[in-house]
Write an enzyme that holds these catalytic residues in place. Structure first.
Site, PDB file in Angstrom:
ATOM      1  N   ASP A  54       0.866  -1.182   0.000  1.00 57.30           N
ATOM      2  CA  ASP A  54       0.000   0.000   0.000  1.00 57.30           C
ATOM      3  C   ASP A  54       0.901   1.230   0.000  1.00 57.30           C
ATOM      4  OD1 ASP A  54      -1.663   2.143   0.531  1.00 57.30           O
ATOM      5  OD2 ASP A  54      -2.589   1.260   2.309  1.00 57.30           O
ATOM      6  N   VAL A  55       0.907   1.985  -1.094  1.00 55.58           N
ATOM      7  CA  VAL A  55       1.857   3.092  -1.217  1.00 55.58           C
ATOM      8  C   VAL A  55       1.552   4.265  -0.295  1.00 55.58           C
ATOM      9  CG1 VAL A  55       2.456   2.509  -3.591  1.00 55.58           C
ATOM     10  CG2 VAL A  55       0.613   4.158  -3.161  1.00 55.58           C
ATOM     11  N   ASN A  81       4.244   4.461 -10.106  1.00 57.80           N
ATOM     12  CA  ASN A  81       3.135   4.346 -11.045  1.00 57.80           C
ATOM     13  C   ASN A  81       1.785   4.206 -10.363  1.00 57.80           C
ATOM     14  OD1 ASN A  81       1.772   3.491 -13.714  1.00 57.80           O
ATOM     15  ND2 ASN A  81       1.444   1.739 -12.368  1.00 57.80           N
ATOM     16  N   TYR A 146      -8.032  14.522  -8.674  1.00 53.85           N
ATOM     17  CA  TYR A 146      -7.075  13.892  -9.579  1.00 53.85           C
ATOM     18  C   TYR A 146      -6.185  14.953 -10.226  1.00 53.85           C
ATOM     19  CZ  TYR A 146      -5.326  10.729 -13.215  1.00 53.85           C
ATOM     20  OH  TYR A 146      -4.523   9.976 -14.032  1.00 53.85           O
TER      21      TYR A 146
END
Length: 239
Positions: A54-55, A81, A146
């Site tokens: 989990d980044v 990414n 976003y």
């Protein structure tokens, strides 16, 4: 193909789409690749080490990079990414959704670069590629969080580029246009049509188009390239 034999690479969000193509391309070029994701990555093959990751979790970043250091003693390539999308306009955007998108797309990149630099700075070499988006450089109605997160990735990349250039570390961003991935295929037909109609080439790209750009940016052929925002978008940002 660029020869990356002897290089050690870490790619996040590698279970599908762009990340899957990047991890595969780096491994095919000779790099020792660790691929991470919160989803299953079993189809990447035995030649790529995979790990659940989990980044947004700083402790998990430390653990992943510690494992790479223990096995290889170095880290040469980081490809941030992992990303998530969201389509809400500002007036309907919840704080929970904001934190979800910014947590993966922006904070995840921060944590990744910080951990990669822990190994790259002592070895005085390294290449970081952050996967941003055309939405980081051009406005599209809605997608407020976003937009914000991907624009932040561009400035964070430039900051890393100028901060660590004298230490032999390069940082660049790739800005995909409409790429055929499970994420874009799952979007509405209307949204996809709008992106494709606004793309001068009139068609979308494939994950391998992004992988090719990444392989160039991390290779010795790009040794004098840092701080660049590289659109791979069929001309979308050239309009």
């Amino acid at each position: 193909m660029d020869d990356l034999t002897g290089r050690v690479a870490l790619v996040t969000g590698a279970a599908q789409g762009i990340g899957h193509a990047v991890a595969t391309a780096l491994a095919d070029a000779g790099a020792a690749v660790t691929a991470t994701d919160v989803r299953d990555q079993s189809d990447l093959g035995d030649h790529i080490r995979t790990r659940s990751h989990d980044v947004t979790d700083a402790a998990q970043w430390t653990a992943v990079v510690d494992e790479i250091e223990a096995e290889h003693g170095r880290l040469d390539i980081l490809v941030n990414n992992a990303g998530v999308s969201g389509y809400d306009h500002l007036h309907e955007l919840s704080l929970k959704e904001w934190h979800r998108i910014v947590g993966v797309n922006q904070t995840g990149v921060l944590l990744g670069m910080r951990q990669a630099l822990r190994l790259m700075r002592p070895q005085r070499s390294g290449a970081i590629v952050n996967i941003a988006s055309i939405c980081g450089a051009a406005s599209v109605a809605g997608v407020a969080a976003y937009h914000a997160s991907k624009h932040a990735v561009l400035t964070m990349t430039k900051n890393a580029a100028v901060s660590y250039a004298r230490e032999g570390i390069r940082a660049n961003a790739v800005l995909p246009g409409w790429i055929r991935t499970p994420l874009t295929v799952g979007q509405t037909d209307e949204l996809n049509a709008a992106f494709l109609d606004a793309t001068p080439m009139g068609t979308g790209g494939e994950p391998t188009d992004i992988a090719d750009a990444v392989c160039f940016l991390v290779s010795d052929r790009a040794r004098f390239v840092t701080g660049v925002d590289l659109p791979v978008d069929g001309g979308y940002l050239a309009r």
